[in-house]
Design an enzyme around this catalytic site. Sequence first.
Site, PDB file in Angstrom:
ATOM      1  N   SER A  75       0.805  -1.215   0.000  1.00  0.00           N
ATOM      2  CA  SER A  75       0.000   0.000   0.000  1.00  0.00           C
ATOM      3  C   SER A  75       0.839   1.266   0.000  1.00  0.00           C
ATOM      4  O   SER A  75       0.347   2.345  -0.302  1.00  0.00           O
ATOM      5  CB  SER A  75      -0.910   0.014   1.223  1.00  0.00           C
ATOM      6  OG  SER A  75      -0.125   0.120   2.403  1.00  0.00           O
ATOM      7  N   MET A 131      -1.862  -1.433  -5.517  1.00  0.00           N
ATOM      8  CA  MET A 131      -3.176  -1.326  -6.138  1.00  0.00           C
ATOM      9  C   MET A 131      -3.585   0.135  -6.222  1.00  0.00           C
ATOM     10  O   MET A 131      -3.763   0.799  -5.188  1.00  0.00           O
ATOM     11  CB  MET A 131      -4.199  -2.124  -5.338  1.00  0.00           C
ATOM     12  CG  MET A 131      -3.989  -3.614  -5.378  1.00  0.00           C
ATOM     13  SD  MET A 131      -5.227  -4.496  -4.380  1.00  0.00           S
ATOM     14  CE  MET A 131      -4.651  -4.081  -2.733  1.00  0.00           C
ATOM     15  N   CYS A 177     -13.599  -4.121   1.120  1.00  0.00           N
ATOM     16  CA  CYS A 177     -12.363  -4.060   0.349  1.00  0.00           C
ATOM     17  C   CYS A 177     -11.595  -5.375   0.449  1.00  0.00           C
ATOM     18  O   CYS A 177     -11.069  -5.883  -0.552  1.00  0.00           O
ATOM     19  CB  CYS A 177     -11.494  -2.897   0.841  1.00  0.00           C
ATOM     20  SG  CYS A 177      -9.978  -2.663  -0.110  1.00  0.00           S
ATOM     21  N   GLY A 229      -0.172  -6.961   4.807  1.00  0.00           N
ATOM     22  CA  GLY A 229       0.335  -6.499   6.090  1.00  0.00           C
ATOM     23  C   GLY A 229      -0.700  -6.494   7.192  1.00  0.00           C
ATOM     24  O   GLY A 229      -0.586  -5.713   8.143  1.00  0.00           O
ATOM     25  N   CYS A 271     -10.687   5.287   3.723  1.00  0.00           N
ATOM     26  CA  CYS A 271      -9.569   5.702   2.871  1.00  0.00           C
ATOM     27  C   CYS A 271     -10.001   6.588   1.711  1.00  0.00           C
ATOM     28  O   CYS A 271      -9.243   7.453   1.273  1.00  0.00           O
ATOM     29  CB  CYS A 271      -8.818   4.472   2.364  1.00  0.00           C
ATOM     30  SG  CYS A 271      -9.738   3.454   1.186  1.00  0.00           S
TER      31      CYS A 271
END
Length: 360
Positions: free
Chosen positions: A10, A34, A103, A127, A195
């Site tokens: 990320s 991504m 997600c 992670g 996010c």
Amino acid sequence: MTLRVLAAMSGGVDSAVAAARAAEAGHDVTGVHMALSSNPQSYRTGARGCCTLEDSRDARRAADVIGIPFYVWDLAERFHRDVVEDFVSEYAAGRTPNPCLRCNEKIKFEALLDRAVALGFDAVCTGHYARLADGVLRRGVDEGKDQSYVLAVCTPEQLSRALFPLGDTTKAGIRAEAARRGLTVADKPDSHDICFIADGDTRGFLAERLGAEPGPIVDASGEVLGEHEGAYGFTVGQRKGLRLGRPAADGRPRYVLDISPVTNTVTVGPREALDVREIVTERPVWLGAAPGGRFGCQVQLRAHGEVYDCVAGFRDGGDGLVISLARPARGIAPGQAAVLYAGDRVLGSATIAEAARVSA
């Protein structure tokens, strides 16, 4: 056994250390970032937001330090359809979704994993703070960072191709390890909240997409206390932002008790009216064999929320799982997830459809 591993990076410290650990374990690791926004900002706003240009560059720099190949995959269209649009439609229907669960379900362990398998990878590494062994998903050792709740929507087949290298370490330990490895993201702040709403204004985000829909705010007797600009801007248990014209007769704060999209009505009342002892759920996902009859376990009703002892069982002739709590829970809204545990082991998850209040 050496695996071909796709490491989801990320741009944060957790995914960078996870990729480094997978490579150090001898796996053939490729990093991928991504891109989930079609119009990424150049810089994040403090610790809010993700998927910015800064994040992709941080992920690439981490991959260079680790010494693994790195790619950026554009999943913005899929993310918008399966996460953002779902988020908006759930609020419009009077429910309270958790976009992090969606997600994980639709992007990381469906779109990303499916593409990885099609390209010949054996597993996807992330992670997340959770432990996985022999198909059993358990809480991470860092109770404050445990993410087993948002992973409970994954199926056993998906988890069989997942690696969670951080589950046995605390967040402080991960930051210290990142610094030792020379990863520049060691002190990078975590992203928080939703996010794709970088400024944290969920009500404003929804208003832009759903428009103004004025309606009444009422008490349990039906008396009109005020007006709102859209029932979608509220969630069960909410106290702030009600903007009522007059206080309660007893002077105590009011909380959102119910949201009715059909009548566009928000019902408010005292805090104790939020107490719930029984929850009806739908769409259960089991990480092992589906249990039969009624069984005792624990349930968590929101990310990093309290854990409640409970008894769960299926309705006669249906697949709706009914969860009876040993003590009341408050602020439980349809659309949230109920995740069942046996100690630190995840048994499965389901979506909350109804919550029966004690006062009712």
